[in-house]
Motif scaffolding. Structure first.
Motif, short mmCIF file in Angstrom:
data_model
loop_
_atom_site.label_atom_id
_atom_site.label_comp_id
_atom_site.label_asym_id
_atom_site.label_seq_id
_atom_site.Cartn_x
_atom_site.Cartn_y
_atom_site.Cartn_z
N LYS A 153 0.87 -1.18 0.00
CA LYS A 153 0.00 0.00 0.00
C LYS A 153 0.90 1.23 0.00
O LYS A 153 1.56 1.53 1.00
N GLU A 156 -2.71 6.19 1.00
CA GLU A 156 -4.10 6.05 1.42
C GLU A 156 -4.64 7.43 1.78
O GLU A 156 -4.01 8.18 2.53
N GLN A 160 -9.30 5.61 0.40
CA GLN A 160 -8.92 5.15 -0.93
C GLN A 160 -7.41 4.87 -0.94
O GLN A 160 -6.63 5.73 -0.56
N ALA A 161 -7.02 3.68 -1.38
CA ALA A 161 -5.61 3.30 -1.35
C ALA A 161 -5.09 3.01 -2.75
O ALA A 161 -5.85 2.64 -3.66
N PHE A 212 -9.15 -3.57 1.63
CA PHE A 212 -9.37 -2.67 0.50
C PHE A 212 -9.70 -3.49 -0.74
O PHE A 212 -9.17 -4.59 -0.93
N MET A 219 -11.79 1.28 0.52
CA MET A 219 -11.84 0.51 1.76
C MET A 219 -13.18 -0.22 1.86
O MET A 219 -14.24 0.40 1.75
#
Length: 318
Positions: A153, A156, A160-161, A212, A219
């Protein structure tokens, strides 16, 4: 109901069962006498209590070096398989689970650390989401072949990632380390049953776990960071479903306290549902708290409620 004669015999005479279990326990003690086994368990205890990984020499040898993980797990298998072959009604003293594709055996646990064996059966796997948790993990691949991806990741924002991926081929002898708050290992295809020894340690004050969407990065789900927090969330939900208005002040106090933000926010919601006056005053109080992680959420919800129900403003005056 039909009962097999062997089971009926065990129900009438428990001595054979006790004798078998004593042999199984003996296998545990025999393995502990293997070179390095007691040191591994001692390091696990220290690591679980917060010792740095680099200060645990046996853990380093197992999860960074070559050969120790294989040797110790081979010895463990030999001792237990021999005991169980001679005593098929005995039960290994390990928590275990199997869902048809993945299996897990918890070998040892101390405070925040767990040592376990993980296995994946051959086949293809589809992943609709990626899960991240506040923990660190070390994997020592013992057997099998699989194709996988390390998903990182990289950012973020507002739930929202964005992710970056690295393809890896899992083979015996490989060692991996993950910060699970930002890294996860996703297994896509297993050619031969994959077996790994895993060391897991949760953070001292862990944040909630998050899942996610793999396609969009949105998410999907947030879970309690610990079993204790999950238990408290369940109690809050139960009090709400029971309509226990008398519990609203205590629930509001929980929301005011420090600690896990997701638990506190659930307490806010339950307080509002049980007693609108108590809950709305709580929202105003939290919204005015500078530096409180719930201040922004509380202020936004308060404004939304006032826009829909202006009469709520009288509750703060009363």
């Amino acid at each position: 109901m039909q009962v097999h004669p062997d089971i009926a015999a065990l129900r009438s005479d428990r001595a054979p069962q006790r004798a078998a279990q004593a042999v199984i326990q003996g296998a545990k003690q025999d393995w502990a006498q293997e070179p390095g086994a007691s040191e591994l368990l001692a390091d696990l205890e220290a690591y679980g209590r917060g010792a740095p990984f680099e200060c645990c020499a046996m853990l380093e040898a197992v999860f960074i070096g070559q050969g120790e993980a294989e040797r110790l797990m081979d010895a463990l298998s030999r001792h237990y398989c021999k005991a169980m072959a001679a005593n098929p009604i005995g039960q290994p003293p390990f928590r275990n689970g199997f869902d048809g594709m993945a299996s897990s055996i918890l070998l040892a646990r101390c405070e925040r650390a767990q040592l376990m064996l993980q296995a994946r059966e051959p086949g293809d796997m589809h992943h609709s989401g990626y899960v991240f948790s506040d923990a660190t993990r070390f994997d020592a691949v013992l057997a099998g072949e699989a194709e996988a991806r390390i998903v990182r990741k990289v950012s973020e924002h507002d739930g929202q990632a964005r992710f970056a991926e690295e393809a890896v081929s899992l083979r015996p002898g490989q060692r991996y380390a993950f910060d699970l708050s930002s890294d996860t290992l996703v297994i896509d295809q297993v050619a031969r049953r994959l077996v790994a020894l895993r060391l897991l340690r949760t953070a001292e004050e862990p944040h909630p776990g998050r899942e996610f969407c793999a396609a969009s990065g949105r998410m999907l789900h947030q879970s309690a960071a610990t079993i204790a927090i999950s238990r408290q969330e369940t109690i809050l939900a139960l009090l709400g479903r029971m309509g226990r208005t008398d519990a609203a002040p205590a629930i509001a106090d929980l929301a005011r306290s420090g600690g896990d933000t997701s638990l506190r926010w659930q307490a806010v919601r339950e307080a509002l549902a049980l007693d609108s006056a108590t809950g709305f005053r709580l929202l105003g109080e939290l919204a005015r708290r500078a530096g409180d992680p719930l201040a922004h959420q509380a202020g936004a919800l308060r404004a939304q409620l006032l826009e829909t129900h202006p009469e709520l403003a009288q509750l703060e005056i009363a």
